[in-house]
Scaffold this motif. Structure first.
Motif, PDB file in Angstrom:
ATOM      1  N   PRO A  35      26.006   6.844   8.356  1.00  0.00           N
ATOM      2  CA  PRO A  35      25.430   6.702   7.745  1.00  0.00           C
ATOM      3  C   PRO A  35      24.788   5.327   7.778  1.00  0.00           C
ATOM      4  O   PRO A  35      25.351   4.182   8.538  1.00  0.00           O
ATOM      5  N   HIS A  36      23.147   5.122   7.171  1.00  0.00           N
ATOM      6  CA  HIS A  36      22.732   3.616   7.524  1.00  0.00           C
ATOM      7  C   HIS A  36      22.317   2.893   8.680  1.00  0.00           C
ATOM      8  O   HIS A  36      22.795   1.325   8.494  1.00  0.00           O
ATOM      9  N   GLY A  37      22.707   3.722  10.299  1.00  0.00           N
ATOM     10  CA  GLY A  37      21.877   3.092  11.162  1.00  0.00           C
ATOM     11  C   GLY A  37      22.462   2.644  11.824  1.00  0.00           C
ATOM     12  O   GLY A  37      21.727   2.383  13.359  1.00  0.00           O
ATOM     13  N   MET A  38      23.851   2.851  12.132  1.00  0.00           N
ATOM     14  CA  MET A  38      24.673   3.047  13.184  1.00  0.00           C
ATOM     15  C   MET A  38      24.235   4.453  14.520  1.00  0.00           C
ATOM     16  O   MET A  38      24.652   5.564  13.665  1.00  0.00           O
ATOM     17  N   PRO A  39      24.122   4.393  15.086  1.00  0.00           N
ATOM     18  CA  PRO A  39      23.335   5.604  16.418  1.00  0.00           C
ATOM     19  C   PRO A  39      24.663   5.575  16.991  1.00  0.00           C
ATOM     20  O   PRO A  39      25.373   5.310  17.134  1.00  0.00           O
ATOM     21  N   SER A  40      24.365   7.697  16.865  1.00  0.00           N
ATOM     22  CA  SER A  40      25.132   8.595  17.888  1.00  0.00           C
ATOM     23  C   SER A  40      25.234   7.954  19.366  1.00  0.00           C
ATOM     24  O   SER A  40      24.059   7.985  20.185  1.00  0.00           O
ATOM     25  N   TYR A  41      25.843   7.452  20.310  1.00  0.00           N
ATOM     26  CA  TYR A  41      26.299   7.109  21.773  1.00  0.00           C
ATOM     27  C   TYR A  41      26.694   7.993  22.216  1.00  0.00           C
ATOM     28  O   TYR A  41      27.431   8.143  23.326  1.00  0.00           O
TER      29      TYR A  41
END
Length: 197
Positions: free
Chosen positions: A126-132
Protein backbone atom coordinates in the motif's frame (compact mmCIF):
# COMPACT_ATOMS: atom_id res chain seq x y z
CA UNK A 1 70.88 -22.22 -30.85
CA UNK A 2 70.63 -24.35 -27.70
CA UNK A 3 69.93 -21.22 -25.61
CA UNK A 4 67.09 -20.18 -27.93
CA UNK A 5 65.53 -23.62 -27.78
CA UNK A 6 65.61 -23.64 -23.97
CA UNK A 7 64.02 -20.16 -23.89
CA UNK A 8 61.23 -21.33 -26.24
CA UNK A 9 60.53 -24.39 -24.05
CA UNK A 10 60.48 -22.20 -20.93
CA UNK A 11 58.08 -19.72 -22.58
CA UNK A 12 55.83 -22.53 -23.80
CA UNK A 13 55.86 -24.16 -20.34
CA UNK A 14 55.01 -20.85 -18.65
CA UNK A 15 52.16 -20.22 -21.07
CA UNK A 16 50.81 -23.74 -20.54
CA UNK A 17 50.94 -23.29 -16.74
CA UNK A 18 49.10 -19.98 -17.00
CA UNK A 19 46.40 -21.56 -19.17
CA UNK A 20 45.99 -24.46 -16.75
CA UNK A 21 45.72 -22.10 -13.78
CA UNK A 22 43.15 -19.99 -15.64
CA UNK A 23 41.13 -23.08 -16.52
CA UNK A 24 41.24 -24.27 -12.91
CA UNK A 25 40.07 -20.87 -11.60
CA UNK A 26 37.22 -20.84 -14.13
CA UNK A 27 36.20 -24.35 -13.13
CA UNK A 28 36.48 -23.68 -9.38
CA UNK A 29 34.36 -20.52 -9.27
CA UNK A 30 30.72 -20.72 -8.34
CA UNK A 31 28.65 -21.87 -11.33
CA UNK A 32 26.33 -19.25 -12.74
CA UNK A 33 22.65 -19.94 -12.86
CA UNK A 34 21.35 -18.42 -16.06
CA UNK A 35 17.84 -19.79 -15.88
CA UNK A 36 16.01 -21.53 -13.09
CA UNK A 37 14.29 -24.79 -13.94
CA UNK A 38 10.51 -24.22 -14.28
CA UNK A 39 9.59 -26.51 -11.32
CA UNK A 40 12.06 -24.65 -9.07
CA UNK A 41 10.77 -21.26 -10.26
CA UNK A 42 7.22 -22.36 -9.54
CA UNK A 43 8.21 -23.61 -6.09
CA UNK A 44 9.94 -20.28 -5.32
CA UNK A 45 6.56 -18.56 -5.65
CA UNK A 46 5.07 -20.77 -2.93
CA UNK A 47 6.44 -18.92 0.12
CA UNK A 48 4.25 -18.35 3.16
CA UNK A 49 3.67 -14.94 4.74
CA UNK A 50 2.49 -14.16 8.24
CA UNK A 51 -1.13 -12.90 8.51
CA UNK A 52 0.07 -9.29 8.74
CA UNK A 53 2.15 -9.90 5.56
CA UNK A 54 5.33 -8.97 7.45
CA UNK A 55 7.82 -11.80 7.56
CA UNK A 56 7.24 -15.38 6.66
CA UNK A 57 8.86 -18.60 5.57
CA UNK A 58 10.75 -19.18 2.34
CA UNK A 59 9.85 -22.33 0.40
CA UNK A 60 11.88 -25.47 1.13
CA UNK A 61 13.35 -25.39 -2.36
CA UNK A 62 15.08 -22.09 -1.50
CA UNK A 63 17.17 -23.87 1.11
CA UNK A 64 17.65 -26.91 -1.13
CA UNK A 65 19.28 -24.80 -3.85
CA UNK A 66 21.54 -23.13 -1.27
CA UNK A 67 19.98 -19.64 -0.98
CA UNK A 68 21.85 -18.39 -4.08
CA UNK A 69 20.05 -15.07 -4.36
CA UNK A 70 21.67 -13.85 -1.15
CA UNK A 71 25.08 -15.43 -1.61
CA UNK A 72 26.31 -15.48 -5.20
CA UNK A 73 27.97 -12.52 -6.85
CA UNK A 74 26.23 -13.22 -10.14
CA UNK A 75 22.73 -13.07 -8.63
CA UNK A 76 23.54 -9.94 -6.60
CA UNK A 77 24.96 -8.17 -9.66
CA UNK A 78 21.88 -9.16 -11.64
CA UNK A 79 19.78 -7.69 -8.82
CA UNK A 80 21.76 -4.45 -9.03
CA UNK A 81 21.15 -4.33 -12.78
CA UNK A 82 17.42 -4.88 -12.23
CA UNK A 83 17.35 -2.16 -9.53
CA UNK A 84 18.58 0.29 -12.13
CA UNK A 85 16.62 -1.16 -15.05
CA UNK A 86 13.22 -1.04 -13.33
CA UNK A 87 13.81 2.46 -11.97
CA UNK A 88 13.82 1.58 -8.27
CA UNK A 89 16.15 4.49 -7.65
CA UNK A 90 13.36 6.82 -8.80
CA UNK A 91 11.61 6.21 -5.47
CA UNK A 92 14.27 4.73 -3.20
CA UNK A 93 17.25 6.73 -4.50
CA UNK A 94 20.60 5.10 -3.90
CA UNK A 95 19.15 3.54 -0.76
CA UNK A 96 18.50 6.69 1.25
CA UNK A 97 14.90 6.92 0.16
CA UNK A 98 12.90 9.66 -1.46
CA UNK A 99 9.30 9.05 -2.42
CA UNK A 100 9.79 5.47 -1.21
CA UNK A 101 11.32 4.44 2.10
CA UNK A 102 15.03 4.31 2.81
CA UNK A 103 16.91 1.03 2.98
CA UNK A 104 19.67 2.55 5.10
CA UNK A 105 17.98 3.91 8.20
CA UNK A 106 17.53 0.55 9.90
CA UNK A 107 13.72 0.47 9.60
CA UNK A 108 11.94 -1.70 7.08
CA UNK A 109 8.19 -1.18 6.87
CA UNK A 110 7.44 -4.81 6.02
CA UNK A 111 10.47 -6.55 7.50
CA UNK A 112 13.97 -7.07 6.22
CA UNK A 113 13.72 -10.83 5.73
CA UNK A 114 14.19 -12.14 2.21
CA UNK A 115 10.57 -13.34 2.00
CA UNK A 116 9.24 -9.91 3.03
CA UNK A 117 11.30 -8.13 0.39
CA UNK A 118 10.27 -10.67 -2.27
CA UNK A 119 6.59 -10.22 -1.33
CA UNK A 120 6.95 -6.43 -1.51
CA UNK A 121 8.43 -6.62 -5.01
CA UNK A 122 6.13 -9.33 -6.34
CA UNK A 123 2.81 -8.20 -4.85
CA UNK A 124 3.42 -4.51 -4.17
CA UNK A 125 2.51 -2.69 -0.96
CA UNK A 126 0.00 0.00 0.00
CA UNK A 127 0.92 3.66 -0.37
CA UNK A 128 2.82 3.49 -3.63
CA UNK A 129 4.87 0.30 -4.06
CA UNK A 130 3.68 -1.21 -7.36
CA UNK A 131 3.52 -4.91 -8.05
CA UNK A 132 6.24 -6.29 -10.32
CA UNK A 133 4.97 -9.88 -10.33
CA UNK A 134 3.82 -9.59 -13.94
CA UNK A 135 6.91 -7.67 -15.11
CA UNK A 136 9.67 -9.96 -13.76
CA UNK A 137 10.33 -13.67 -13.55
CA UNK A 138 10.53 -15.34 -10.14
CA UNK A 139 14.28 -15.54 -10.59
CA UNK A 140 14.55 -11.79 -11.19
CA UNK A 141 12.35 -10.96 -8.20
CA UNK A 142 14.55 -13.04 -5.88
CA UNK A 143 17.72 -11.52 -7.41
CA UNK A 144 16.41 -7.99 -6.89
CA UNK A 145 15.38 -8.81 -3.31
CA UNK A 146 18.85 -10.18 -2.60
CA UNK A 147 20.43 -6.97 -3.88
CA UNK A 148 18.05 -4.70 -1.96
CA UNK A 149 19.00 -6.49 1.25
CA UNK A 150 22.70 -5.72 0.63
CA UNK A 151 22.07 -1.98 0.33
CA UNK A 152 21.42 -1.46 4.02
CA UNK A 153 22.87 -4.63 5.47
CA UNK A 154 24.67 -4.55 8.79
CA UNK A 155 27.20 -7.16 7.74
CA UNK A 156 28.04 -7.26 4.03
CA UNK A 157 28.33 -10.58 2.23
CA UNK A 158 31.70 -10.99 0.54
CA UNK A 159 29.86 -11.38 -2.77
CA UNK A 160 28.10 -8.00 -2.56
CA UNK A 161 28.50 -5.74 -5.55
CA UNK A 162 30.83 -2.78 -5.64
CA UNK A 163 29.86 0.74 -6.55
CA UNK A 164 29.39 2.10 -10.04
CA UNK A 165 31.41 5.04 -11.26
CA UNK A 166 28.44 7.37 -10.69
CA UNK A 167 28.36 9.81 -7.78
CA UNK A 168 26.98 8.21 -4.62
CA UNK A 169 26.02 9.46 -1.20
CA UNK A 170 26.61 6.17 0.58
CA UNK A 171 29.26 3.45 0.69
CA UNK A 172 29.06 0.63 -1.82
CA UNK A 173 27.18 -2.52 -0.93
CA UNK A 174 30.38 -4.44 -0.25
CA UNK A 175 31.48 -1.77 2.25
CA UNK A 176 28.51 -2.09 4.60
CA UNK A 177 27.32 -1.46 7.17
CA UNK A 178 26.01 1.60 5.38
CA UNK A 179 23.22 1.76 7.96
CA UNK A 180 25.83 2.45 10.64
CA UNK A 181 26.52 5.84 9.08
CA UNK A 182 23.03 7.06 9.80
CA UNK A 183 21.14 7.63 13.00
CA UNK A 184 19.30 4.53 14.09
CA UNK A 185 15.95 4.66 15.79
CA UNK A 186 15.09 2.98 19.07
CA UNK A 187 15.14 -0.80 19.13
CA UNK A 188 11.97 -2.79 18.71
CA UNK A 189 8.88 -2.18 16.65
CA UNK A 190 7.59 1.29 15.88
CA UNK A 191 4.10 1.29 14.48
CA UNK A 192 4.85 4.25 12.23
CA UNK A 193 8.08 2.84 10.77
CA UNK A 194 7.80 -0.94 10.77
CA UNK A 195 10.30 -3.54 11.88
CA UNK A 196 13.98 -2.92 12.55
CA UNK A 197 16.28 -5.54 11.03
Amino acid sequence: MDETRRFNWLAAGTLLCMLLIGAWIGWARHPRQYRTDPPVASALDQFKLMPDRIGGTPPDVYFAIGKPYEATAFDLSQGKRLYSWFGCSGCHGDGRGGTGPSFLDGWWFYGSEMVSVVASIRDGRPHGMPSYGNKMTSDQIWQLAGYVRTIGSYSPPYTATSRNDDKHTRPSENRAPAAGLFEQGPAGVRSDRGVQP
